[in-house]
Design an enzyme around this catalytic site. Sequence first.
Site, PDB file in Angstrom:
ATOM      1  N   LEU A 381       0.840  -1.199   0.000  1.00  0.00           N
ATOM      2  CA  LEU A 381       0.000   0.000   0.000  1.00  0.00           C
ATOM      3  C   LEU A 381       0.873   1.246   0.000  1.00  0.00           C
ATOM      4  CD1 LEU A 381      -2.397  -1.242   2.820  1.00  0.00           C
ATOM      5  CD2 LEU A 381      -2.930  -1.203   0.386  1.00  0.00           C
ATOM      6  N   ASP A 382       0.663   2.101  -0.983  1.00  0.00           N
ATOM      7  CA  ASP A 382       1.314   3.405  -0.962  1.00  0.00           C
ATOM      8  C   ASP A 382       0.715   4.217   0.183  1.00  0.00           C
ATOM      9  OD1 ASP A 382       2.946   5.524  -1.882  1.00  0.00           O
ATOM     10  OD2 ASP A 382       1.215   6.393  -2.896  1.00  0.00           O
ATOM     11  N   LYS A 383       1.476   5.146   0.730  1.00  0.00           N
ATOM     12  CA  LYS A 383       0.975   5.929   1.862  1.00  0.00           C
ATOM     13  C   LYS A 383       0.106   7.095   1.394  1.00  0.00           C
ATOM     14  CE  LYS A 383       3.486   9.000   4.022  1.00  0.00           C
ATOM     15  NZ  LYS A 383       2.591  10.217   3.980  1.00  0.00           N
TER      16      LYS A 383
END
Length: 685
Positions: A381-383
């Site tokens: 998951l990208d932030k």
Amino acid sequence: MTSANNPSKTERTPAAKSAEAPGCCGGCSPAIRLRATAAPQAAPQADDGHAHDGAAGDGHDHGPLPSLPRIVAALLVALAAELSHLLLPDTRAWHIAGMALAAVAIGLSGLGIYASGLRALMRGKLGIDTLMAVAVTGAFLIGQWPEAAMVMSLYALAELIEHKAADRARNAIAGLMALAPDEAEVQAPDGSWQRQRARTVPVGAVVRVRPGERVPLDGTVTEGRSAIDQASVTGESIPVDKGPGDAVFAATVNQGGELQLRVTAAAGQTTLDRIIEAVEQAQATRAPTQRFVERFAAIYTPTVFVLALLVALLPPLLLDWAWLEAIYKALVLLVIACPCALVISTPVTVVSGLTAAARRGVLIKGGTHLENARKLRAVALDKTGTLTEGKPRLVHWQPWQGAQRNAVARVAASLAGRSDHPVSLAIAQGLADEAGDTVTDFRALVGRGSEGRMNGQAWALGNHRLAEERGLCSPALEAALAEHEQQGRTVTLLMDEHGVRALFAVADTVKPHARRAVAELIAAGVTPVMLSGDNPATAQAVARQAGIADARGGLLPQDKLQAIRALQQHHGATGMTGDGINDAPALAQADIGFAMGAAGTDIAMEAADVVIMNDDLGRIAETVRLSRRTHALLWQNITLALGIKAVFFVLAVLGQATMWMAVFADMGASLLVVANGLRLLRMRG
């Protein structure tokens, strides 16, 4: 995917596009026929000897199916032929009368089917029309004309029922197409409002949407405020408040006040059009199980046809069977042989799964991705913009060194309001009710902050470096700054000539449902991992809030790519969730790429395998669950189809199955797998 090729709603015609495979008997084709996406004419169908509803392209259509009253009449006449054969005297006259009744029943059931089967047989194509034509002809030749009538009547009825049931899956596209209104209320140059066709409204025009109406085209609100029901595009169940500057999408419903909006996408290029095109392209692809079934069916049908021929020839020659008995059993085997239930089981299930996802704002680009999502064991998951809102907010502030709270808030709000830096904008928004003082001699301090004078006093709003340069730091201040930085916050200081007067902590906040979405992934057996380009401390802080144990910060795009490869080696199949732009290398490397919040953006739709139209992270776990259920239903249907075939095959060999029973078994199996596949349309979460 290029939306430019997608015709506008008012120009679309649901041209038939067969999803059949070579070797399909044809009974499955009503399930999935899609509008051609790149050209107005219909796409060619598989040459299976069995076309439906006059779909163009194969040159051997049997035309539309008979109506239900006509089929009921055919069944009654066929029953009369059956009764005449059983009850009336065994004389030539009554035989001729019975044969006439059987011929009438066959005619009512549809001579087009019979003629289509004969034409296909002449070309060596072994579809179900071919099997029906051979079975009916053979039954007449061996004196089983009541059987021939009942076979055709039951077949026509089953075809009609199956056709109506399968329509539910294939009409998903038509349902999407019908959402956007045909007309729009457009502002004329003189300021008046005129209704015109939505497909003629140019980009830049101003349209008006009244309460209760659907938005005709994508646009940006210029006047008015309202709540918009975006469920048709993003899958969100709660209406979203819209005001000037906010984007709205075609086919969404204006629930509150009147809105005026400036059109940003012409008909044929709206978000809805891109959704329709994505669903169509997805439905046109083959899932792994579907490809396997099609290869199997391509071998299965001719194999059983040859077996039926052997049953007709060898037993009379080798086992002293009566020729009529052997031929009859062979004809029954031919009817049982059709693999329509087997072949229809996969496309109708896949299309139902894709449609169920699309209804919830999740576009899965093909059956392969739908089926393979069940294999995911980790999701990166990208932030920013994925787990977090993607924009900084003022999350905490406090006066310092005894400063008066209201006074420093007013000064900070006034200074921040003069700057266009994202951190300053967040502070100004957080203190919007406090601003009011006039700032003079305002000056931006590059890399440090800004300064100005208010009420004759010099003030500065800047970072830790500026405080150090002015000699205003202290151990207590350093400790407070360190505490905020450990939580992933950016701290801005308000200073006068003598010291620091307030601390303002700004952070990119975690989305409200992120923690629940992460918990759903873990519950599904998928390990969540955060990959961020932000500093490690910030990444760890956000990960803790979201419930993620493995967080990695300070990553460049190529670092994320390497991280995906490492996750694949450690966990197995790995997904990547990002914005589809900076994360493109990682999205490409991942087994399945998810694009978040992609409504209205072409880039995100292009970059990922799965497009989540809103910002709901929970849709990732839903996709995994949907994939697992789809795969389970696929194999349920395959087992049902083959199991029923096997049972009646044995009955036919033992002489316990009649021809009309074989039709019941074959079409009953088809209806059963269609109904089972359509269960996905009712999936909730």
